[in-house]
Structure formats: structure tokens, C-alpha cells
Design a protein around this motif. Sequence first.
Motif, PDB file in Angstrom:
ATOM      1  N   SER A 162       0.830  -1.211   0.000  1.00  9.77           N
ATOM      2  CA  SER A 162       0.000   0.000   0.000  1.00  9.77           C
ATOM      3  C   SER A 162       0.866   1.263   0.000  1.00  9.77           C
ATOM      4  CB  SER A 162      -0.973   0.002   1.180  1.00  9.77           C
ATOM      5  OG  SER A 162      -0.282   0.097   2.396  1.00  9.77           O
ATOM      6  N   ILE A 163       2.017   1.235   0.692  1.00  5.95           N
ATOM      7  CA  ILE A 163       2.930   2.385   0.684  1.00  5.95           C
ATOM      8  C   ILE A 163       3.445   2.626  -0.731  1.00  5.95           C
ATOM      9  CG2 ILE A 163       5.229   3.162   1.432  1.00  5.95           C
ATOM     10  CD1 ILE A 163       4.585   1.871   4.188  1.00  5.95           C
ATOM     11  N   LYS A 164       3.846   1.550  -1.402  1.00  6.61           N
ATOM     12  CA  LYS A 164       4.349   1.693  -2.780  1.00  6.61           C
ATOM     13  C   LYS A 164       3.245   2.194  -3.714  1.00  6.61           C
ATOM     14  CE  LYS A 164       8.050  -1.715  -2.483  1.00  6.61           C
ATOM     15  NZ  LYS A 164       8.573  -2.997  -2.954  1.00  6.61           N
ATOM     16  N   GLU A 165       2.021   1.720  -3.499  1.00 10.18           N
ATOM     17  CA  GLU A 165       0.901   2.148  -4.335  1.00 10.18           C
ATOM     18  C   GLU A 165       0.609   3.635  -4.124  1.00 10.18           C
ATOM     19  OE1 GLU A 165      -1.870   2.450  -7.091  1.00 10.18           O
ATOM     20  OE2 GLU A 165      -0.568   0.701  -6.839  1.00 10.18           O
ATOM     21  N   LEU A 166       0.608   4.071  -2.854  1.00 11.45           N
ATOM     22  CA  LEU A 166       0.359   5.486  -2.562  1.00 11.45           C
ATOM     23  C   LEU A 166       1.453   6.365  -3.189  1.00 11.45           C
ATOM     24  CD1 LEU A 166      -0.795   5.177   1.158  1.00 11.45           C
ATOM     25  CD2 LEU A 166      -2.213   5.843  -0.795  1.00 11.45           C
ATOM     26  N   ARG A 167       2.692   5.884  -3.178  1.00  9.72           N
ATOM     27  CA  ARG A 167       3.785   6.659  -3.782  1.00  9.72           C
ATOM     28  C   ARG A 167       3.593   6.745  -5.299  1.00  9.72           C
ATOM     29  NH1 ARG A 167       6.961  10.867  -2.798  1.00  9.72           N
ATOM     30  NH2 ARG A 167       8.953  10.695  -3.857  1.00  9.72           N
ATOM     31  N   ASN A 168       3.152   5.626  -5.890  1.00 12.08           N
ATOM     32  CA  ASN A 168       2.884   5.624  -7.342  1.00 12.08           C
ATOM     33  C   ASN A 168       1.756   6.588  -7.698  1.00 12.08           C
ATOM     34  OD1 ASN A 168       4.894   3.786  -7.954  1.00 12.08           O
ATOM     35  ND2 ASN A 168       3.532   2.004  -7.791  1.00 12.08           N
ATOM     36  N   GLN A 169       0.874   6.829  -6.728  1.00 12.31           N
ATOM     37  CA  GLN A 169      -0.216   7.782  -6.951  1.00 12.31           C
ATOM     38  C   GLN A 169       0.259   9.226  -6.793  1.00 12.31           C
ATOM     39  OE1 GLN A 169      -3.469   6.711  -4.366  1.00 12.31           O
ATOM     40  NE2 GLN A 169      -3.553   4.603  -5.157  1.00 12.31           N
ATOM     41  N   SER A 186       0.060   5.733   9.048  1.00 12.95           N
ATOM     42  CA  SER A 186       0.576   5.811  10.428  1.00 12.95           C
ATOM     43  C   SER A 186       1.967   5.176  10.585  1.00 12.95           C
ATOM     44  CB  SER A 186      -0.410   5.220  11.448  1.00 12.95           C
ATOM     45  OG  SER A 186      -0.424   3.809  11.389  1.00 12.95           O
ATOM     46  N   TRP A 187       2.652   4.930   9.476  1.00 12.35           N
ATOM     47  CA  TRP A 187       4.056   4.535   9.535  1.00 12.35           C
ATOM     48  C   TRP A 187       4.910   5.805   9.479  1.00 12.35           C
ATOM     49  CZ3 TRP A 187       5.548  -0.107  10.946  1.00 12.35           C
ATOM     50  CH2 TRP A 187       4.686  -1.181  10.763  1.00 12.35           C
ATOM     51  N   SER A 188       6.079   5.745  10.105  1.00 11.48           N
ATOM     52  CA  SER A 188       6.949   6.924  10.111  1.00 11.48           C
ATOM     53  C   SER A 188       7.512   7.177   8.718  1.00 11.48           C
ATOM     54  CB  SER A 188       8.110   6.712  11.095  1.00 11.48           C
ATOM     55  OG  SER A 188       9.010   5.746  10.575  1.00 11.48           O
ATOM     56  N   LYS A 189       7.942   8.423   8.519  1.00  5.57           N
ATOM     57  CA  LYS A 189       8.554   8.761   7.233  1.00  5.57           C
ATOM     58  C   LYS A 189       9.830   7.937   7.019  1.00  5.57           C
ATOM     59  CE  LYS A 189       8.524  13.228   7.992  1.00  5.57           C
ATOM     60  NZ  LYS A 189       8.806  14.654   7.822  1.00  5.57           N
ATOM     61  N   ALA A 190      10.527   7.626   8.095  1.00  8.71           N
ATOM     62  CA  ALA A 190      11.751   6.816   7.984  1.00  8.71           C
ATOM     63  C   ALA A 190      11.411   5.413   7.478  1.00  8.71           C
ATOM     64  CB  ALA A 190      12.456   6.740   9.332  1.00  8.71           C
ATOM     65  N   THR A 191      10.349   4.830   8.013  1.00 10.82           N
ATOM     66  CA  THR A 191       9.937   3.499   7.559  1.00 10.82           C
ATOM     67  C   THR A 191       9.499   3.549   6.104  1.00 10.82           C
ATOM     68  OG1 THR A 191       9.280   2.870   9.797  1.00 10.82           O
ATOM     69  CG2 THR A 191       8.315   1.609   7.978  1.00 10.82           C
ATOM     70  N   ILE A 192       8.771   4.583   5.747  1.00 10.86           N
ATOM     71  CA  ILE A 192       8.316   4.740   4.359  1.00 10.86           C
ATOM     72  C   ILE A 192       9.519   4.861   3.434  1.00 10.86           C
ATOM     73  CG2 ILE A 192       7.118   6.313   2.793  1.00 10.86           C
ATOM     74  CD1 ILE A 192       5.194   6.770   5.304  1.00 10.86           C
ATOM     75  N   CYS A 193      10.503   5.619   3.855  1.00  5.19           N
ATOM     76  CA  CYS A 193      11.733   5.771   3.070  1.00  5.19           C
ATOM     77  C   CYS A 193      12.403   4.408   2.887  1.00  5.19           C
ATOM     78  CB  CYS A 193      12.672   6.747   3.770  1.00  5.19           C
ATOM     79  SG  CYS A 193      14.235   6.993   2.914  1.00  5.19           S
ATOM     80  N   ARG A 194      12.488   3.630   3.968  1.00  7.76           N
ATOM     81  CA  ARG A 194      13.113   2.306   3.876  1.00  7.76           C
ATOM     82  C   ARG A 194      12.329   1.398   2.933  1.00  7.76           C
ATOM     83  NH1 ARG A 194      14.505   3.410   9.407  1.00  7.76           N
ATOM     84  NH2 ARG A 194      12.580   2.531  10.195  1.00  7.76           N
ATOM     85  N   VAL A 195      10.998   1.443   3.015  1.00  2.00           N
ATOM     86  CA  VAL A 195      10.155   0.631   2.125  1.00  2.00           C
ATOM     87  C   VAL A 195      10.412   1.012   0.679  1.00  2.00           C
ATOM     88  CG1 VAL A 195       7.785   0.216   1.389  1.00  2.00           C
ATOM     89  CG2 VAL A 195       8.352   0.132   3.820  1.00  2.00           C
ATOM     90  N   LEU A 196      10.386   2.310   0.394  1.00  3.16           N
ATOM     91  CA  LEU A 196      10.506   2.775  -0.985  1.00  3.16           C
ATOM     92  C   LEU A 196      11.913   2.601  -1.549  1.00  3.16           C
ATOM     93  CD1 LEU A 196       8.194   5.901  -0.794  1.00  3.16           C
ATOM     94  CD2 LEU A 196       7.665   3.644  -1.722  1.00  3.16           C
ATOM     95  N   ASN A 197      12.893   2.517  -0.655  1.00  5.58           N
ATOM     96  CA  ASN A 197      14.277   2.268  -1.108  1.00  5.58           C
ATOM     97  C   ASN A 197      14.602   0.788  -1.173  1.00  5.58           C
ATOM     98  OD1 ASN A 197      15.200   4.912  -1.644  1.00  5.58           O
ATOM     99  ND2 ASN A 197      15.344   5.291   0.551  1.00  5.58           N
ATOM    100  N   GLY A 198      13.602  -0.059  -0.956  1.00  5.17           N
ATOM    101  CA  GLY A 198      13.778  -1.493  -1.152  1.00  5.17           C
ATOM    102  C   GLY A 198      14.376  -2.268   0.005  1.00  5.17           C
ATOM    103  N   LEU A 199      14.411  -1.687   1.197  1.00  2.00           N
ATOM    104  CA  LEU A 199      15.006  -2.385   2.334  1.00  2.00           C
ATOM    105  C   LEU A 199      14.215  -3.642   2.702  1.00  2.00           C
ATOM    106  CD1 LEU A 199      17.362  -1.939   4.417  1.00  2.00           C
ATOM    107  CD2 LEU A 199      15.577  -1.212   5.985  1.00  2.00           C
ATOM    108  N   TYR A 200      12.917  -3.623   2.486  1.00  2.00           N
ATOM    109  CA  TYR A 200      12.070  -4.757   2.878  1.00  2.00           C
ATOM    110  C   TYR A 200      11.745  -5.678   1.708  1.00  2.00           C
ATOM    111  CZ  TYR A 200      11.462  -2.075   7.158  1.00  2.00           C
ATOM    112  OH  TYR A 200      11.678  -1.376   8.314  1.00  2.00           O
TER     113      TYR A 200
END
Length: 103
Positions: free
Chosen positions: A69-76, A88-102
Motif C-alpha cells: 500500500s505504501i508503494k501504491e500510494l507513492r505511485n499515486q 501511520s508509519w513513520s517517514k523513515a519506515t516509508i523511506c526504507r520501504v521505498l528504497n527497497g530495504l524490505y
Amino acid sequence: MGLFKSKSDESWKINYIREFNEMRSEYEKKLLAKQAEIDDLKKQIEEIKSFKSNLRPKEKQIKDSDIDSIKELRNQGLSYRQISQKTSWSKATICRVLNGLYD
């Protein structure tokens, strides 16, 4: 005269042995003090190591569905801040998700 000489030789030996024993006793005290200091430092190191091992990073707590869902929202076109407010995830977590850490 021979008797006097041997008496002074004995006196010299006794003084030498006494001084040697006193010196050895002082060194032994210093060695024991240093060994106690070393043992204390080793104990402190072990305490730090045990504390440090308790500071392991948390396991991944974010679900794959949240990542999607984070990746989808970013694509939007949403910003990190907007995604953070929606999920309700932190910006740091979102950054990690979008940079492929997970991934």
C-alpha cells in the motif's frame, strides 16, 4: 680478623635478603592491585557486551500488505509525509520501504 670479615659478610647478606624480600613484597602488592584492576575491567567489558547484545534490531514488523500500500500510494504521487499520515508509519519506515530495504 678473619672472624670479623665473615661477620660483616653475614650482616651484608642478611640486609640484602631483607631488602630483596621487602622489594618483592612491594612488587607483589602492585601486581595484585593491577590484577584486580584487570579483573574489574574484564567484568565491565562483559557487562557492556551483554548490554550490547540486548540491543539487537527489531525484526521486520511491517506487513507485506502495508509495504504494497505504501508503494501504491507513492505511485499515486503522494509525498512521504502524506503516506505517513495515511498509513501511520513513520517517514523513515516509508523511506526504507521505498528504497527497497524490505524487498
